[in-house]
Design a protein around this motif. Structure first.
Motif, mmCIF file in Angstrom:
data_model
loop_
_atom_site.group_PDB
_atom_site.id
_atom_site.type_symbol
_atom_site.label_atom_id
_atom_site.label_comp_id
_atom_site.label_asym_id
_atom_site.label_seq_id
_atom_site.Cartn_x
_atom_site.Cartn_y
_atom_site.Cartn_z
ATOM 1 N N UNK A 1 38.251 32.165 39.036
ATOM 2 C CA UNK A 1 38.148 33.584 38.675
ATOM 3 C C UNK A 1 38.928 34.447 39.651
ATOM 4 N N UNK A 2 38.834 34.140 40.939
ATOM 5 C CA UNK A 2 39.530 34.935 41.949
ATOM 6 C C UNK A 2 41.040 34.746 41.877
ATOM 7 N N UNK A 3 41.475 33.541 41.502
ATOM 8 C CA UNK A 3 42.902 33.285 41.385
ATOM 9 C C UNK A 3 43.519 33.955 40.167
ATOM 10 N N UNK A 4 42.724 34.160 39.130
ATOM 11 C CA UNK A 4 43.253 34.678 37.868
ATOM 12 C C UNK A 4 43.072 36.175 37.678
ATOM 13 N N UNK A 5 42.332 36.830 38.565
ATOM 14 C CA UNK A 5 42.078 38.258 38.364
ATOM 15 C C UNK A 5 42.038 39.007 39.691
ATOM 16 N N UNK A 6 42.633 40.195 39.747
ATOM 17 C CA UNK A 6 42.565 41.016 40.964
ATOM 18 C C UNK A 6 41.201 41.658 41.171
ATOM 19 N N UNK A 7 40.297 41.455 40.237
ATOM 20 C CA UNK A 7 38.959 42.051 40.322
ATOM 21 C C UNK A 7 38.230 41.643 41.607
ATOM 22 N N UNK A 8 38.595 40.495 42.165
ATOM 23 C CA UNK A 8 37.866 39.963 43.319
ATOM 24 C C UNK A 8 38.600 40.164 44.639
ATOM 25 N N UNK A 9 39.704 40.914 44.598
ATOM 26 C CA UNK A 9 40.480 41.143 45.810
ATOM 27 C C UNK A 9 39.646 41.864 46.861
ATOM 28 N N UNK A 10 39.859 41.481 48.127
ATOM 29 C CA UNK A 10 39.187 42.136 49.231
ATOM 30 C C UNK A 10 37.717 41.830 49.350
ATOM 31 N N UNK A 11 37.294 40.693 48.780
ATOM 32 C CA UNK A 11 35.866 40.349 48.752
ATOM 33 C C UNK A 11 35.619 39.017 49.452
#
Length: 293
Positions: free
Chosen positions: A184-194
């Motif tokens: 999920x983190x590799x495929x979406x910027x939603x998890x950036x900085x977390x």
């Protein structure tokens, strides 16, 4: 969803192989880095174009592996060279124009570092990733449910499982959950900085885990207590490096003190479902513990 080239380091390990499989199912463009491309090509379904040579101990080998890569999954073999290896990769990724790094770290990294804890070897890499100027996500998993496979031979033979951590418990996490969160983190910027701390739904000691195994196998799974002095003796006798021995001793002492006895809801936050239980993992891998009778 990101549509760019993703480089995976450590793609042949437990987590790396699961992430690779998940990314391919999502149709992502994936490249794997290895010291021995020919060997990996001979033992995997990857095409030659999906395998590149790169050695984290040889910084000069990294630019070619990172050429055209947008996102890196940074998974490094645990050991005393881990900090330098990850710093090498982050420096090369920054120069190569990589946009995002997802690092697999370890639970409790960065909390009161002493230099002798297992998590401390991950700290320089975390600091490099977070200070790189790139988008980043850090994953800090608890001990993997798959670590129980080291007991499989003893369980099959009816021999006691060695318990080196006393009654200490931890939030044992299913590798599939770790891999899904990483994907999920590799495929979406939603998890950036977390920073995500990944655990299972409950904390379990070694006796708790063997009780789950016993219930699934419908036969006793005995446990034998092993003190830290014996662990140290056995590791040194096996020729293990003193630094590995010290880090192992500290980690086991942490468990005994109860420092890892907690769970988080980060898996559910990312995946939208509860974390998988150790019992579910055991059911999935029951055959590894069966004696064939």
């Amino acid at each position: 969803m990101l549509v760019a080239m993703i480089l995976i380091t450590g793609a042949t390990g437990t987590i790396g192989s699961l992430v690779l499989s998940a990314l391919r199912q999502h149709g992502a463009e994936v490249r794997t880095m290895t010291r021995d491309p020919e060997r990996l090509a001979a033992t995997s379904a990857l095409s030659a174009e999906q395998i590149v040579r790169g050695d984290l101990d040889q910084p000069e080998s990294l630019p070619a592996a990172l050429a055209g890569v947008d996102t890196v999954f940074l998974l490094t073999a645990f050991g005393p060279r881990l900090p330098e290896q990850e710093q090498n990769l982050v420096a090369a990724a920054t120069t190569a124009g990589v946009q995002r790094i997802v690092k697999l770290s370890a639970i409790s990294t960065g909390e009161d570092p002493t230099g002798t804890r297992p998590a401390d070897w991950h700290l320089p890499g975390e600091q490099a990733v977070r200070g790189s100027g790139l988008a980043w996500t850090v994953l800090r998993p608890a001990g993997f449910a798959s670590n129980a496979l080291q007991w499989a031979e003893s369980v099959r033979a009816g021999l006691p499982v060695p318990n080196t951590s006393g009654t200490g418990a931890q939030g044992v996490v299913d590798p599939r959950d770790v891999a899904e969160v990483a994907t999920a983190a590799l495929l979406s910027p939603e998890h950036d900085g977390t920073v995500y701390t990944l655990t299972g739904p409950e904390t379990l000691s070694v006796p708790d885990q063997t009780a789950v195994l016993a219930a699934e196998l419908d036969r006793p799974v005995p446990v034998v207590e092993v003190d830290l002095a014996t662990v140290r003796q056995q590791m040194l006798a096996a020729g293990m490096d003193e630094s590995i021995v010290k880090v192992t001793e500290y980690g086991l002492d942490q468990f005994r003190r109860g420092d890892a006895d907690f769970v988080t809801d980060d898996v559910q936050r990312v995946l939208g479902r509860p974390a998988l239980s150790f019992a579910a993992w055991v059911r999935e891998h029951r055959a590894a513990f069966e004696n064939g009778d």
